[in-house]
Each structure stands twice: as structure tokens, then as C-alpha cells.
Design an enzyme around this catalytic site. Structure first.
Site, PDB file in Angstrom:
ATOM      1  N   THR A   1      43.660  22.099  14.811  1.00  0.00           N
ATOM      2  CA  THR A   1      44.639  21.513  15.710  1.00  0.00           C
ATOM      3  C   THR A   1      44.785  22.233  17.051  1.00  0.00           C
ATOM      4  O   THR A   1      44.439  23.401  17.161  1.00  0.00           O
ATOM      5  CB  THR A   1      45.990  21.593  14.957  1.00  0.00           C
ATOM      6  OG1 THR A   1      45.791  21.041  13.669  1.00  0.00           O
ATOM      7  CG2 THR A   1      47.092  20.898  15.649  1.00  0.00           C
TER       8      THR A   1
ATOM      9  N   GLY B   1      46.924  21.523   6.651  1.00  0.00           N
ATOM     10  CA  GLY B   1      48.009  20.565   6.809  1.00  0.00           C
ATOM     11  C   GLY B   1      48.839  20.328   5.571  1.00  0.00           C
ATOM     12  O   GLY B   1      50.070  20.242   5.634  1.00  0.00           O
TER      13      GLY B   1
ATOM     14  N   ARG C   1      43.755   9.930   5.682  1.00  0.00           N
ATOM     15  CA  ARG C   1      44.461  11.184   5.420  1.00  0.00           C
ATOM     16  C   ARG C   1      45.249  11.609   6.654  1.00  0.00           C
ATOM     17  O   ARG C   1      44.763  11.577   7.761  1.00  0.00           O
ATOM     18  CB  ARG C   1      43.453  12.282   5.040  1.00  0.00           C
ATOM     19  CG  ARG C   1      44.084  13.669   4.800  1.00  0.00           C
ATOM     20  CD  ARG C   1      44.026  14.545   6.023  1.00  0.00           C
ATOM     21  NE  ARG C   1      44.516  15.918   5.760  1.00  0.00           N
ATOM     22  CZ  ARG C   1      44.673  16.859   6.693  1.00  0.00           C
ATOM     23  NH1 ARG C   1      44.380  16.593   7.953  1.00  0.00           N
ATOM     24  NH2 ARG C   1      45.118  18.055   6.368  1.00  0.00           N
TER      25      ARG C   1
ATOM     26  N   THR D   1      49.636  25.111  13.100  1.00  0.00           N
ATOM     27  CA  THR D   1      48.211  24.863  12.915  1.00  0.00           C
ATOM     28  C   THR D   1      47.769  25.497  11.609  1.00  0.00           C
ATOM     29  O   THR D   1      48.324  26.507  11.191  1.00  0.00           O
ATOM     30  CB  THR D   1      47.397  25.445  14.090  1.00  0.00           C
ATOM     31  OG1 THR D   1      45.993  25.439  13.752  1.00  0.00           O
ATOM     32  CG2 THR D   1      47.797  26.882  14.411  1.00  0.00           C
TER      33      THR D   1
END
Length: 314
Positions: free
Chosen positions: A174, A228, A202, A225
Site C-alpha cells: 500500500t 490487510g 478480495r 500498511t
């Protein structure tokens, strides 16, 4: 120009993962450039919300990162993008998930925040909204690098082991930004292409308010980050600000929260945070995280855990 009575600060990250040497230079230069661009908004008297959008757009346009251009591919070889943005002054927020063919999903998330009564739009609905408000779309192939295509063509396996995932060069991650402006308002933005070879549809933490990011003038702004699913389980961004609200220094709040995620769900990751008073922090439990911060015309940046370099802005 900014009111010198208030300290404007902007912090960015380019993702917490095992960044390989061939991407390290581009990653550091990318976060430095994003931080400069975002801070220029603050220095000219702009608001924190504009600054984080500009900074994240800069990283979405940079193929060194997994967001917008440079995004990873899912199991079907498609790009599915997630993003959020949040204004700490009003708690207004917008998010998109699983969108396709959008070069700057953070700006689409802001459009959701400002032009709808909703917080999140996903998939086909988000793309239809993008068409309705005139957000520019691009062919998928323009978002995918040759490096990513080669990595995607290697043996495919969605790895659920967090330590193996984020301490290998298989992962990519990210981008995000947090800021406080000269009025003491905070904001955050987070954007990602997700995990390589993820299942179609997802969605990780990045577009989820309170997990991938959160901003509140009463406590601060955070962008997260890492893995997830782990971040979602502990609502990492909100957890960090909870500790700030309980009286911890922002650096301690980030450290304690990342340690809790590691101990509770064996999750690796990182976070950046800033308070309304201008205190900021970065921390990560992965091998590397490219980050940069600007305060008082000084640029701070790093990549490895022991890094903290600085230079004067020109």
C-alpha cells in the site's frame, strides 16, 4: 504561506514489505517526491485533505508502488484497486474497493465523500459512479509494469502465512499519507492494488475506515500498511488513535499497536501518524518500509528500520 504559529506536517509511506534492492532506490525517491508535493500544498496555505490527496496521487502515478500505476494482479490477471480518504475536521470520509481501470482511486474516493451520501462504493457500482462524475479511466495494461507481469506469471499461490508473506519478496503493498495543516486540521489517505494473486473481489484494510486509515481532529491521523486481514482484525488505525486518546505519545501508540497486532494475530505491517499539534511517528515490523516526512522545511526519510535521514528542502 502557512501560519508559523501552527506547524504543518506531512508524512507518507510507500508500503511495508520486503522491498527488494532493485526497487529500493525508486521507492525512496518516490516517497520523497510525494512528500515534497504534498507539503507544497500545506506551505502555500492549503488544507490537509488536499495535501494527502496530492501526495497519494503522486505515488499512484509512480510505478514503484502498488497503487494505481504499478498495481499487482489478482488470480485472473486483473487490477482491482482500493482507496480511502478522510477529513479529521468533520469525519467526512470516502472509499472505493475493487475498482478497475482507474489510475487515481484516491480521487475517486474523495468524489464518493463529496458527491454522494455514502462512505464506500465497490466494484461495478464504483466504476459506474466514476463514469457518471467524469473520472478518467485507463486500460488495465497501462497500470501494469513488466516487472509485475513477470512476477504474476510465476507459480501462483495466495499465501496466508503473514510472516512468510510480508518477509518475502512475493508481496507488494500500500501507499498512504497523513497531514496536519496550518489550522490544526488533520487528514489521511490510503491506496493500494492489494496482494499479488489475491482472490477476485478480495478487499483488504486499505479502504476500510478505522483499519487502513482514520483521521480525527480530536486525536490525529493514521495511514496503515501491511497484511490487510490482520489490520482489519485489530482495526489498526483506530487502535493507534485510541492509545493517543488514552494519553500515549503518538510514537508509543504506533509501537504498542503494531506489537499488539503481531502478538494477537501474528500480523506484520507498519503505520504513519500525525497529531493536530504536529507530532508525527513512523514504525513498521516488516523488513522495510519506504517513508518520508516534511516539517519546518526539513525532509526526513528512511527505508530500513535504523534509517532516519534528513535534508533541507530547496
Amino acid at each position: 504561506m502557512i501560519d508559523l504559529k501552527m506547524k504543518a506536517v506531512l508524512v507518507v509511506h510507500g508500503g511495508a514489505w520486503a522491498i527488494p534492492e532493485e526497487l529500493s532506490k525508486a521507492s525512496v525517491e518516490g516517497v520523497q517526491s510525494a512528500a515534497r508535493q504534498g507539503f507544497s500544498v500545506l506551505k502555500s496555505g492549503g488544507c490537509a485533505l488536499d495535501a494527502v490527496e496530492v501526495a497519494v496521487r503522486a505515488m499512484e502515478d509512480n510505478t514503484a508502488f502498488d497503487a494505481g500505476h504499478g498495481s499487482v494482479l489478482n488470480t485472473d490477471g486483473e487490477v482491482e484497486l482500493d482507496a480511502l480518504i478522510m477529513d479529521g475536521r468533520t469525519l467526512a470520509s470516502g472509499a472505493v474497493s475493487s475498482v478497475k481501470n482507474i489510475a487515481n482511486p484516491v480521487s475517486l474516493a474523495r468524489a464518493v465523500m463529496e458527491k454522494t451520501d455514502h462512505v464506500m462504493l465497490t466494484g461495478r457500482g464504483a466504476n459506474l459512479f466514476a463514469e457518471r462524475v467524469g473520472v478518467h479511466t485507463v486500460p488495465t495494461e497501462t497500470l501494469v509494469t513488466e516487472y509485475e507481469r513477470k512476477e504474476w506469471e510465476k507459480p501462483k499461490k495466495y499465501m496466508t502465512g503473514v510472516k512468510e508473506l510480508f518477509n518475502s519478496q512475493w508481496a507488494h503493498d500500500t501507499v498512504g499519507a497523513v497531514a496536519v495543516d496550518c489550522s490544526g486540521n488533520v487528514a489521511c489517505a490510503t491506496s493500494t492494488g492489494g496482494i499479488r494473486n489475491k482472490m477476485v473481489g478480495r478487499v483488504g484494510d486499505s479502504p476500510v475506515i478505522g483499519s487502513g486509515g482514520y483521521a480525527d481532529n480530536h486525536s490525529g491521523a493514521v495511514s496503515c500498511t501491511g497484511h490487510g486481514e490482520s489490520i482489519l482484525k485489530v482495526t489498526l488505525a483506530r487502535l493507534i488513535l485510541f492509545h493517543v486518546e488514552q494519553g500515549k505519545e503518538v510514537s508509543q501508540a504506533v509501537e504498542v499497536s503494531l506489537r499488539y497486532m503481531d502478538e494477537r494475530v501474528q500480523g506484520g505491517g507498519g503505520a504513519i501518524a500525525v497529531t493536530p499539534s504536529g507530532k508525527w511517528a513512523i514504525n513498521f515490523t516488516t523488513e522495510r518500509m519506504a517513508w518520508a516526512a516534511v516539517e519546518n522545511d526539513v525532509l526526513w526519510y528512511g527505508l530500513d528500520p535504523s534509517d532516519k535521514f534528513q535534508e533541507e528542502l530547496q
